[in-house]
Enzyme design. Structure first.
Site, PDB file in Angstrom:
ATOM      1  N   GLY A   1       0.843  -1.198   0.000  1.00  0.00           N
ATOM      2  CA  GLY A   1       0.000   0.000   0.000  1.00  0.00           C
ATOM      3  C   GLY A   1       0.876   1.245   0.000  1.00  0.00           C
TER       4      GLY A   1
ATOM      5  N   ARG B   1     -13.427  -0.515   3.050  1.00  0.00           N
ATOM      6  CA  ARG B   1     -14.841  -0.922   3.076  1.00  0.00           C
ATOM      7  C   ARG B   1     -15.630   0.025   2.183  1.00  0.00           C
ATOM      8  NH1 ARG B   1     -17.665  -2.583   8.688  1.00  0.00           N
ATOM      9  NH2 ARG B   1     -19.751  -3.029   7.949  1.00  0.00           N
TER      10      ARG B   1
ATOM     11  N   ASN C   1     -10.296  -8.935   2.020  1.00  0.00           N
ATOM     12  CA  ASN C   1      -8.954  -8.712   2.554  1.00  0.00           C
ATOM     13  C   ASN C   1      -8.279 -10.031   2.889  1.00  0.00           C
ATOM     14  OD1 ASN C   1      -8.149  -5.920   2.513  1.00  0.00           O
ATOM     15  ND2 ASN C   1     -10.018  -5.573   3.667  1.00  0.00           N
TER      16      ASN C   1
ATOM     17  N   GLN D   1      -0.265 -12.811   0.497  1.00  0.00           N
ATOM     18  CA  GLN D   1       0.931 -12.172   1.043  1.00  0.00           C
ATOM     19  C   GLN D   1       1.594 -13.058   2.104  1.00  0.00           C
ATOM     20  OE1 GLN D   1      -0.046  -8.054   1.952  1.00  0.00           O
ATOM     21  NE2 GLN D   1      -0.169  -7.557  -0.216  1.00  0.00           N
TER      22      GLN D   1
ATOM     23  N   ASN E   1      -6.725  -3.071   7.670  1.00  0.00           N
ATOM     24  CA  ASN E   1      -7.858  -3.608   8.438  1.00  0.00           C
ATOM     25  C   ASN E   1      -8.638  -4.684   7.703  1.00  0.00           C
ATOM     26  OD1 ASN E   1      -7.786  -2.322  10.941  1.00  0.00           O
ATOM     27  ND2 ASN E   1      -8.428  -0.396  10.005  1.00  0.00           N
TER      28      ASN E   1
ATOM     29  N   ASP F   1      -4.013   2.943  19.061  1.00  0.00           N
ATOM     30  CA  ASP F   1      -5.000   2.978  20.146  1.00  0.00           C
ATOM     31  C   ASP F   1      -4.308   3.255  21.479  1.00  0.00           C
ATOM     32  OD1 ASP F   1      -6.962   2.071  18.192  1.00  0.00           O
ATOM     33  OD2 ASP F   1      -5.833   0.211  18.269  1.00  0.00           O
TER      34      ASP F   1
ATOM     35  N   HIS G   1      -8.369  -4.315  17.090  1.00  0.00           N
ATOM     36  CA  HIS G   1      -8.281  -2.923  16.643  1.00  0.00           C
ATOM     37  C   HIS G   1      -9.636  -2.559  16.033  1.00  0.00           C
ATOM     38  CE1 HIS G   1      -7.200   0.856  14.937  1.00  0.00           C
ATOM     39  NE2 HIS G   1      -7.547   0.430  13.741  1.00  0.00           N
TER      40      HIS G   1
HETATM   41  P1  NAX Z   1      -5.267   4.120   1.288  1.00  0.00           P
HETATM   42  O1  NAX Z   1      -6.493   3.637   0.608  1.00  0.00           O
HETATM   43  O2  NAX Z   1      -4.860   5.537   1.202  1.00  0.00           O
HETATM   44  O3  NAX Z   1      -4.016   3.247   0.762  1.00  0.00           O
HETATM   45  C1  NAX Z   1      -4.052   1.878   0.664  1.00  0.00           C
HETATM   46  C2  NAX Z   1      -3.168   1.505  -0.499  1.00  0.00           C
HETATM   47  O4  NAX Z   1      -3.061   0.085  -0.521  1.00  0.00           O
HETATM   48  C3  NAX Z   1      -3.736   1.929  -1.850  1.00  0.00           C
HETATM   49  O5  NAX Z   1      -2.758   2.694  -2.533  1.00  0.00           O
HETATM   50  C4  NAX Z   1      -4.020   0.609  -2.559  1.00  0.00           C
HETATM   51  O6  NAX Z   1      -3.781   0.672  -3.954  1.00  0.00           O
HETATM   52  C5  NAX Z   1      -3.029  -0.320  -1.856  1.00  0.00           C
HETATM   53  N1  NAX Z   1      -3.365  -1.740  -1.903  1.00  0.00           N
HETATM   54  C6  NAX Z   1      -4.593  -2.321  -1.859  1.00  0.00           C
HETATM   55  N2  NAX Z   1      -4.472  -3.663  -1.979  1.00  0.00           N
HETATM   56  C7  NAX Z   1      -3.158  -3.913  -2.075  1.00  0.00           C
HETATM   57  C8  NAX Z   1      -2.407  -5.104  -2.240  1.00  0.00           C
HETATM   58  N3  NAX Z   1      -3.013  -6.300  -2.330  1.00  0.00           N
HETATM   59  N4  NAX Z   1      -1.062  -5.016  -2.320  1.00  0.00           N
HETATM   60  C9  NAX Z   1      -0.441  -3.818  -2.272  1.00  0.00           C
HETATM   61  N5  NAX Z   1      -1.105  -2.662  -2.131  1.00  0.00           N
HETATM   62  C10 NAX Z   1      -2.444  -2.711  -2.029  1.00  0.00           C
HETATM   63  O7  NAX Z   1      -5.400   3.631   2.803  1.00  0.00           O
HETATM   64  P2  NAX Z   1      -4.612   4.107   4.088  1.00  0.00           P
HETATM   65  O8  NAX Z   1      -5.300   5.268   4.676  1.00  0.00           O
HETATM   66  O9  NAX Z   1      -3.179   4.201   3.763  1.00  0.00           O
HETATM   67  O10 NAX Z   1      -4.913   2.874   5.069  1.00  0.00           O
HETATM   68  C11 NAX Z   1      -4.372   1.589   4.845  1.00  0.00           C
HETATM   69  C12 NAX Z   1      -5.013   0.584   5.774  1.00  0.00           C
HETATM   70  O11 NAX Z   1      -4.715   0.899   7.130  1.00  0.00           O
HETATM   71  C13 NAX Z   1      -6.531   0.503   5.691  1.00  0.00           C
HETATM   72  O12 NAX Z   1      -6.923  -0.854   5.690  1.00  0.00           O
HETATM   73  C14 NAX Z   1      -6.983   1.149   6.984  1.00  0.00           C
HETATM   74  O13 NAX Z   1      -8.247   0.692   7.400  1.00  0.00           O
HETATM   75  C15 NAX Z   1      -5.882   0.710   7.912  1.00  0.00           C
HETATM   76  N6  NAX Z   1      -5.724   1.431   9.185  1.00  0.00           N
HETATM   77  C16 NAX Z   1      -5.334   0.718  10.264  1.00  0.00           C
HETATM   78  C17 NAX Z   1      -5.075   1.318  11.476  1.00  0.00           C
HETATM   79  C18 NAX Z   1      -4.621   0.522  12.651  1.00  0.00           C
HETATM   80  O14 NAX Z   1      -4.457   1.118  13.730  1.00  0.00           O
HETATM   81  N7  NAX Z   1      -4.399  -0.781  12.567  1.00  0.00           N
HETATM   82  C19 NAX Z   1      -5.283   2.781  11.671  1.00  0.00           C
HETATM   83  C20 NAX Z   1      -5.294   3.546  10.407  1.00  0.00           C
HETATM   84  C21 NAX Z   1      -5.956   2.869   9.245  1.00  0.00           C
HETATM   85  O15 NAX Z   1      -7.333   3.068   9.325  1.00  0.00           O
END
Ligand code: NAX
Length: 327
Positions: free
Chosen positions: A11, A94, A107, A114, A133, A161, A189
């Protein structure tokens, strides 16, 4: 100068990575004397790969002394090849009208692949940290695919968190965040997580002796930590990015620093009443770089036990929804 380590980030063109990559390249994650090679994975879509190129151009333009190289790819094998750390940030968001079960399954497919590839091609000492997530369950799925790497190598992030809870307690008590310690996150989370205030300390004293408003601790505090992500979206129009990137820096930095005590989500062995084999947040102590042991013996009152039971129930439900993907 040390030999560079390889850090795979998925990502990599997303918003969290935009804040994360400069922090890794500047030495905030692995220290000021540890060069890094960034191996950046994006989806095979022109727009995403073009955006990734732009991110790499900006990293070049920072002239970071520790950035020894970059790999830009849409091929998981190239991204995880010989990686010492695999930071799994990318995930499918989502969409409107999408059920939680559908999100888990979509996911799940990403983290199945992966997990397999990481197990096949990463370095002998590889460690994995999942942010995408639903992070806990994604880590469980990836770990279930590994035959070479043991399950303890797969962690999920609850540090955001923990950091949120630390600041909220500090603000309520009118002290600096550095005066708050031993606030740990138990469970998922998600809004069901439990920030265990009963064990926290403020200026070395039990937090509850400083913040005597138990109703606030059980009510507003727990709720606000759990729903902070939604509050950020409501205010910013986008989900947490800089703070999530910062939390991942903290997560990994704590994991490579022996003696650190911090919250991470790991495979449960039944500690604190979690079902065996769900990935649950809990306090750990780093033993050697990348390795840890669970901090046991934190006393839990009836309220804490009921909160842990609720978040455990959600984790068990998530596990049931992806049961056919495990193993
Ligand atoms: P974005 O949508 O800005 O970026 C995600 C990126 O991942 C995109 O560029 C997409 O093309 C890429 N991607 C999707 N599938 C992929 C794959 N199979 N291989 C490689 N790249 C892939 O999201 P962002 O705001 O950066 O958030 C990323 C993730 O973090 C989301 O799932 C989000 O829900 C999660 N979070 C988790 C948190 C935590 O505390 N655990 C907090 C922050 C965030 O909400």
């Amino acid at each position: 100068m040390k030999t560079p380590i390889r850090v795979a980030v998925t990502g990599a063109a997303g918003q969290i990575s935009y804040s994360l990559l400069p922090r890794i390249a500047s030495g905030a994650m692995f220290g000021p004397d540890q060069p890094v090679i960034l191996q950046l994975l994006e989806v095979p879509v022109e727009k995403a790969m073009k955006a990734l190129e732009g991110v790499a151009m900006e990293l070049d333009d920072c002239a970071f002394p520790l950035l020894s190289g970059m790999v830009l790819t849409d091929d998981a094998k190239a991204a995880f090849k010989d990686a010492n750390w695999c930071l799994l940030v990318g995930a499918k968001p989502r969409g409107p009208g999408m059920e939680r079960a559908d999100l888990l399954k979509d996911n799940g497919k990403i983290f199945t692949t992966q997990g397999q590839v990481i197990d096949e091609v990463s370095a002998e000492n590889a460690r994995v940290a999942v942010v995408g997530n639903p992070a806990n369950t994604n880590a469980m799925i990836a770990a279930s695919k590994a035959r070479r790497l043991t399950a303890d190598r797969f962690t999920a992030m609850v540090r955001l968190d923990q950091n949120r809870a630390q600041t909220m307690l500090a603000k309520k008590a009118g002290v600096a965040t550095t005066d708050v310690s031993e606030i740990f996150i138990f469970g998922n989370h998600s809004p069901t997580m439990f920030p265990a205030f009963g064990h926290a300390k403020i200026s070395g004293k039990p937090a509850e002796s400083v913040i005597t408003d138990r109703a606030w601790l059980e009510g507003e505090f727990c709720e606000k930590v759990g729903k902070r992500g939604a509050a950020i979206i409501a205010a910013r129009g986008a989900s947490s990015a800089a703070s999530a990137a910062n939390a991942l820096v903290d997560h990994v930095r704590s994991l490579v620093t022996p003696g650190q005590i911090h919250s991470i989500a790991i495979k449960s062995e039944g500690h604190y009443g979690f079902d065996a084999n769900v990935w649950a947040g809990m306090p750990v102590k780093t033993t050697t770089p990348g390795a840890y042991e669970v901090v046991t013996g934190i006393p839990l009152d009836d309220f804490a036990k009921s909160k842990i039971a609720a978040t455990n129930k959600e984790l068990a439900e998530e596990r049931a929804m992806v049961a056919e993907m495990l193993g």
